[in-house]
Design an enzyme around this catalytic site. Structure first.
Site, PDB file in Angstrom:
ATOM      1  N   CYS A  65       0.831  -1.206   0.000  1.00  0.00           N
ATOM      2  CA  CYS A  65       0.000   0.000   0.000  1.00  0.00           C
ATOM      3  C   CYS A  65       0.868   1.259   0.000  1.00  0.00           C
ATOM      4  O   CYS A  65       1.859   1.336   0.735  1.00  0.00           O
ATOM      5  CB  CYS A  65      -0.913  -0.004   1.224  1.00  0.00           C
ATOM      6  SG  CYS A  65      -2.083   1.379   1.236  1.00  0.00           S
ATOM      7  N   CYS A  69      -0.635   5.072   6.866  1.00  0.00           N
ATOM      8  CA  CYS A  69      -1.446   4.973   8.088  1.00  0.00           C
ATOM      9  C   CYS A  69      -0.658   4.253   9.185  1.00  0.00           C
ATOM     10  O   CYS A  69      -0.246   3.098   9.007  1.00  0.00           O
ATOM     11  CB  CYS A  69      -2.741   4.226   7.794  1.00  0.00           C
ATOM     12  SG  CYS A  69      -3.682   4.922   6.404  1.00  0.00           S
ATOM     13  N   CYS A  72      -1.462   0.586  10.457  1.00  0.00           N
ATOM     14  CA  CYS A  72      -1.712  -0.480   9.487  1.00  0.00           C
ATOM     15  C   CYS A  72      -0.459  -1.285   9.158  1.00  0.00           C
ATOM     16  O   CYS A  72       0.586  -0.717   8.820  1.00  0.00           O
ATOM     17  CB  CYS A  72      -2.300   0.116   8.210  1.00  0.00           C
ATOM     18  SG  CYS A  72      -2.792  -1.150   7.010  1.00  0.00           S
ATOM     19  N   CYS A 109     -17.094  -9.240   3.391  1.00  0.00           N
ATOM     20  CA  CYS A 109     -16.450  -7.936   3.226  1.00  0.00           C
ATOM     21  C   CYS A 109     -15.211  -8.116   2.361  1.00  0.00           C
ATOM     22  O   CYS A 109     -14.253  -8.784   2.778  1.00  0.00           O
ATOM     23  CB  CYS A 109     -16.086  -7.344   4.578  1.00  0.00           C
ATOM     24  SG  CYS A 109     -17.500  -7.176   5.700  1.00  0.00           S
ATOM     25  N   CYS A 142     -20.057  -6.423   0.992  1.00  0.00           N
ATOM     26  CA  CYS A 142     -19.568  -5.079   1.297  1.00  0.00           C
ATOM     27  C   CYS A 142     -18.183  -4.934   0.690  1.00  0.00           C
ATOM     28  O   CYS A 142     -17.339  -5.827   0.836  1.00  0.00           O
ATOM     29  CB  CYS A 142     -19.507  -4.866   2.809  1.00  0.00           C
ATOM     30  SG  CYS A 142     -18.857  -3.253   3.318  1.00  0.00           S
ATOM     31  N   CYS A 202     -20.931   1.981   5.711  1.00  0.00           N
ATOM     32  CA  CYS A 202     -20.323   1.334   6.868  1.00  0.00           C
ATOM     33  C   CYS A 202     -19.076   2.137   7.215  1.00  0.00           C
ATOM     34  O   CYS A 202     -18.168   2.270   6.390  1.00  0.00           O
ATOM     35  CB  CYS A 202     -19.974  -0.112   6.524  1.00  0.00           C
ATOM     36  SG  CYS A 202     -19.035  -0.988   7.787  1.00  0.00           S
ATOM     37  N   ARG A 272     -20.483  -3.107  15.347  1.00  0.00           N
ATOM     38  CA  ARG A 272     -19.719  -4.331  15.111  1.00  0.00           C
ATOM     39  C   ARG A 272     -18.403  -4.298  15.892  1.00  0.00           C
ATOM     40  O   ARG A 272     -17.638  -3.344  15.787  1.00  0.00           O
ATOM     41  CB  ARG A 272     -19.419  -4.474  13.618  1.00  0.00           C
ATOM     42  CG  ARG A 272     -18.704  -5.766  13.237  1.00  0.00           C
ATOM     43  CD  ARG A 272     -18.421  -5.796  11.743  1.00  0.00           C
ATOM     44  NE  ARG A 272     -19.625  -5.465  10.984  1.00  0.00           N
ATOM     45  CZ  ARG A 272     -19.626  -4.862   9.801  1.00  0.00           C
ATOM     46  NH1 ARG A 272     -18.484  -4.523   9.236  1.00  0.00           N
ATOM     47  NH2 ARG A 272     -20.758  -4.605   9.187  1.00  0.00           N
TER      48      ARG A 272
END
Length: 402
Positions: A65, A69, A72, A109, A142, A202, A272
């Site tokens: 990526c 972040c 992460c 997901c 999702c 979401c 959740r």
């Protein structure tokens, strides 16, 4: 407690608490945590009964990526040793999804690392959605692909996606301390795009990154304003090799207070329990089901979760039931609107050391006292032993944990 009675009344009416009331929930003592859970549990049961929705993650593209972040393990320059692979083929993703659905999940997901999808990526995901839906009647899908460009949410909706996930993660005021390669406003924009396209929005948060109570209340109030149908509450998994690897700020009691505050602010949405519940809630996970009505089954994107069978046993033992594929998750008033889509360190431990055992002293033998002291010490230490990189499921030849 007058505060809790007030919050229950407001939750049953879908009335927004004040910021002071939300902060007061986070400030309650460990001695009062069962009262807090009982109060928020009344709100949860009013809107969702004793149903627990199961969701299953499929990591379509892991690592690599370009974003930075801090929380992460897939971030730019990551040295975490996670699985790294490019896009799964539709049949591979469908096979992975089938394992979760067989375990009782009703929503899959589909997640991919990266800043956001290209139009070609949207086409890839559209093919995957089609493959999953052709083989699994009634499944909810999702997508979670990062920041969306104009028109992409509409294309995902047309391809059969029911929902889109994009978390705010933390408050606007502290977002720049966590990520520098995109902004908080970028995230809000993507959630807005998903909502406008008719997808069930979401969006949630990550707790335990060193934020203050005020930061937590800020982000949850922002989520209430965005009005997503589901709010995932992640507890930071401090993975070695990430900038936040040393952030161990959560106790089980702290996690329960956070979940209760989210339930009071967002009474009628799918709350959740997402990443990190095994690491931070630990043996208190069943209590958290009184606050949240949804969990992820099995493993997460890059780390291992509790065994899927243990999740099912926990739900049953706690007196809850798995939500069926034919049941509508959201309360009727929200389901009608969503018809276009789917729907701190000082607080560590359970009370003071002086309250250990039965009464003012410790009962039993010296060996029992030593074991209790060791367990109490362990509860106050970082549980790095509970963090394990995923080595099975999507992107491997091993059977997934479902």
């Amino acid at each position: 407690m007058d505060l809790l009675n007030t919050l229950v009344d407001k939750g049953l009416r879908r009335e927004l608490p004040t910021r002071e009331e939300a902060l007061a929930v986070l400030a309650t003592s460990d001695d009062d945590v069962l009262d807090v859970v009982a109060a928020a549990g009344k709100v949860r049961r009013h809107w969702f009964g004793r149903r627990v929705k199961l969701n299953y993650l499929v990591n379509l593209k892991s690592g690599l990526c370009p974003e930075d972040c801090s929380y992460c393990s897939q971030r730019l320059g990551s040295s975490t040793g996670i699985l790294k692979y490019s896009w799964l083929k539709p049949d591979e993703a469908s096979k992975a999804a089938a394992a979760g659905l067989a375990g009782g999940a009703k929503r899959v997901c589909l997640v991919a690392s990266g800043r956001g999808p290209t139009d070609r990526d949207v086409d890839r995901v559209a093919g995957t959605i089609k493959a999953i839906k052709e083989q699994n009647e009634g499944v909810e899908v999702c997508a979670c692909l990062g920041l969306l460009s104009d028109g992409q949410a509409e294309r995902l909706r047309a391809a059969g996606a029911d929902a889109y996930n994009h978390n705010l993660n933390t408050s606007e005021g502290t977002y720049g301390d966590i990520t520098t390669t995109h902004t908080y406003a970028d995230r809000v924009d993507t959630v807005t795009k998903a909502h406008a396209a008719g997808l069930s929005a979401c969006s949630g948060l990550i707790a335990g990154m060193g934020e203050t109570d005020e930061d937590l209340v800020d982000v949850v109030f922002s989520l209430r304003e965005l009005d997503p149908d589901s709010v995932p509450v992640n507890f930071l998994i401090p993975v070695e090799g990430t900038p936040l690897a040393k952030e161990w700020n959560l106790t089980p009691q702290r996690c329960l207070r956070i979940l209760a505050m989210v339930r009071f602010v967002c009474p009628d949405v799918e709350v959740r329990i997402a990443g990190g519940r095994e690491v931070h809630l630990r043996t208190m996970q069943p209590l958290a089901l009184n606050l949240a009505n949804s969990i992820f089954l099995g493993d997460y994107l890059t780390t291992e979760g509790q065994a899927g069978q243990a999740d099912l046993e926990m739900i049953a033992d706690a007196g809850f039931v798995v939500e069926g594929a034919d049941e509508v998750t959201l309360p009727q008033h929200r389901a009608d609107v969503a018809a276009g889509g789917c729907g701190s360190h000082a607080e560590a431990g359970c009370g003071s050391h002086g309250e250990a055992g039965c009464g003012s002293g410790v009962c039993g033998s010296h060996e029992e006292a030593a074991a209790l002291a060791e367990a109490t010490s362990l509860a106050n230490e970082p549980r790095t032993d509970l963090v394990a990189v995923r080595r099975r499921g999507a992107g491997t030849d091993l059977a997934p944990n479902a």
